[in-house]
Design a protein around this motif. Structure first.
Motif, PDB file in Angstrom:
ATOM      1  N   TYR A   2      70.191  98.661 -63.596  1.00  0.00           N
ATOM      2  CA  TYR A   2      69.859  98.401 -62.201  1.00  0.00           C
ATOM      3  C   TYR A   2      68.353  98.435 -62.016  1.00  0.00           C
ATOM      4  O   TYR A   2      67.617  98.934 -62.867  1.00  0.00           O
ATOM      5  CB  TYR A   2      70.536  99.413 -61.268  1.00  0.00           C
ATOM      6  CG  TYR A   2      70.136 100.849 -61.512  1.00  0.00           C
ATOM      7  CD1 TYR A   2      69.086 101.428 -60.805  1.00  0.00           C
ATOM      8  CD2 TYR A   2      70.802 101.629 -62.452  1.00  0.00           C
ATOM      9  CE1 TYR A   2      68.720 102.748 -61.028  1.00  0.00           C
ATOM     10  CE2 TYR A   2      70.440 102.950 -62.686  1.00  0.00           C
ATOM     11  CZ  TYR A   2      69.393 103.495 -61.969  1.00  0.00           C
ATOM     12  OH  TYR A   2      69.030 104.797 -62.199  1.00  0.00           O
ATOM     13  N   GLY A   3      67.908  97.889 -60.895  1.00  0.00           N
ATOM     14  CA  GLY A   3      66.506  97.930 -60.525  1.00  0.00           C
ATOM     15  C   GLY A   3      66.393  98.339 -59.070  1.00  0.00           C
ATOM     16  O   GLY A   3      67.269  98.036 -58.257  1.00  0.00           O
ATOM     17  N   LEU A   4      65.322  99.048 -58.749  1.00  0.00           N
ATOM     18  CA  LEU A   4      65.086  99.450 -57.362  1.00  0.00           C
ATOM     19  C   LEU A   4      63.604  99.638 -57.118  1.00  0.00           C
ATOM     20  O   LEU A   4      62.835  99.909 -58.034  1.00  0.00           O
ATOM     21  CB  LEU A   4      65.843 100.734 -57.019  1.00  0.00           C
ATOM     22  CG  LEU A   4      65.472 101.999 -57.784  1.00  0.00           C
ATOM     23  CD1 LEU A   4      64.462 102.824 -57.005  1.00  0.00           C
ATOM     24  CD2 LEU A   4      66.712 102.823 -58.037  1.00  0.00           C
ATOM     25  N   ASP A   5      63.215  99.466 -55.860  1.00  0.00           N
ATOM     26  CA  ASP A   5      61.842  99.698 -55.448  1.00  0.00           C
ATOM     27  C   ASP A   5      61.750 101.050 -54.773  1.00  0.00           C
ATOM     28  O   ASP A   5      62.633 101.433 -53.994  1.00  0.00           O
ATOM     29  CB  ASP A   5      61.376  98.626 -54.465  1.00  0.00           C
ATOM     30  CG  ASP A   5      61.279  97.257 -55.100  1.00  0.00           C
ATOM     31  OD1 ASP A   5      61.161  97.173 -56.334  1.00  0.00           O
ATOM     32  OD2 ASP A   5      61.308  96.263 -54.349  1.00  0.00           O
ATOM     33  N   PHE A   6      60.670 101.754 -55.048  1.00  0.00           N
ATOM     34  CA  PHE A   6      60.367 103.016 -54.370  1.00  0.00           C
ATOM     35  C   PHE A   6      58.865 103.007 -54.131  1.00  0.00           C
ATOM     36  O   PHE A   6      58.086 103.166 -55.081  1.00  0.00           O
ATOM     37  CB  PHE A   6      60.785 104.222 -55.216  1.00  0.00           C
ATOM     38  CG  PHE A   6      60.621 105.521 -54.504  1.00  0.00           C
ATOM     39  CD1 PHE A   6      61.555 105.944 -53.571  1.00  0.00           C
ATOM     40  CD2 PHE A   6      59.518 106.321 -54.744  1.00  0.00           C
ATOM     41  CE1 PHE A   6      61.399 107.139 -52.902  1.00  0.00           C
ATOM     42  CE2 PHE A   6      59.348 107.516 -54.086  1.00  0.00           C
ATOM     43  CZ  PHE A   6      60.294 107.932 -53.148  1.00  0.00           C
ATOM     44  N   GLY A   7      58.500 102.765 -52.902  1.00  0.00           N
ATOM     45  CA  GLY A   7      57.084 102.629 -52.590  1.00  0.00           C
ATOM     46  C   GLY A   7      56.499 101.443 -53.341  1.00  0.00           C
ATOM     47  O   GLY A   7      57.040 100.343 -53.308  1.00  0.00           O
ATOM     48  N   ALA A   8      55.400 101.663 -54.044  1.00  0.00           N
ATOM     49  CA  ALA A   8      54.703 100.599 -54.759  1.00  0.00           C
ATOM     50  C   ALA A   8      55.193 100.448 -56.203  1.00  0.00           C
ATOM     51  O   ALA A   8      54.553  99.785 -57.014  1.00  0.00           O
ATOM     52  CB  ALA A   8      53.208 100.870 -54.753  1.00  0.00           C
ATOM     53  N   MET A  13      66.095 100.124 -64.854  1.00  0.00           N
ATOM     54  CA  MET A  13      66.846 100.981 -65.764  1.00  0.00           C
ATOM     55  C   MET A  13      67.790 100.119 -66.601  1.00  0.00           C
ATOM     56  O   MET A  13      68.478  99.253 -66.065  1.00  0.00           O
ATOM     57  CB  MET A  13      67.665 102.006 -64.973  1.00  0.00           C
ATOM     58  CG  MET A  13      66.858 102.771 -63.936  1.00  0.00           C
ATOM     59  SD  MET A  13      65.474 103.662 -64.614  1.00  0.00           S
ATOM     60  CE  MET A  13      66.331 104.981 -65.414  1.00  0.00           C
ATOM     61  N   ALA A  14      67.811 100.377 -67.900  1.00  0.00           N
ATOM     62  CA  ALA A  14      68.662  99.609 -68.812  1.00  0.00           C
ATOM     63  C   ALA A  14      69.566 100.543 -69.600  1.00  0.00           C
ATOM     64  O   ALA A  14      69.257 101.715 -69.781  1.00  0.00           O
ATOM     65  CB  ALA A  14      67.801  98.804 -69.775  1.00  0.00           C
ATOM     66  N   SER A  15      70.663 100.001 -70.067  1.00  0.00           N
ATOM     67  CA  SER A  15      71.550 100.741 -70.954  1.00  0.00           C
ATOM     68  C   SER A  15      71.230 100.340 -72.387  1.00  0.00           C
ATOM     69  O   SER A  15      71.355  99.169 -72.757  1.00  0.00           O
ATOM     70  CB  SER A  15      73.014 100.435 -70.662  1.00  0.00           C
ATOM     71  OG  SER A  15      73.822 101.013 -71.681  1.00  0.00           O
TER      72      SER A  15
END
Length: 83
Positions: A2-8, A13-15
């Motif tokens: 999955y991928g996500l943004d947090f601030g800048a 994340m990969a398996s």
């Protein structure tokens, strides 16, 4: 994975325990996720997975030893991540 943004920062994340080579569903996801990152809004990208790309280990038994998996990760993903 999955991928996500947090601030800048965009976190990706990969398996490392599932197929990650070009042609796999996970590789396609990683490629699409990285292409969609807005580097103006999120200039930092952090990639993480359970297994390391570079490891100081003597575990070299194929196919799941530390060294073979690290070599596969580098061969499959380094070019994508450094592009």
């Amino acid at each position: 994975w999955y991928g996500l943004d947090f601030g800048a920062v965009h976190f990706l994340m990969a398996s490392t325990e599932h197929a990650f080579a070009p042609g796999s569903p996970q590789y396609a996801f990683l490629e699409q996720d990285l292409a969609a990152v807005n580097r103006s809004r999120t200039p930092w990208v952090v990639f993480a997975g359970h297994r390391p790309f570079y490891v100081d280990s003597t575990e070299a038994d194929p196919p799941d030893g530390d060294q073979p998996v690290a070599a596969d990760l580098r061969a499959s993903l380094e070019e994508l991540l450094f592009a």
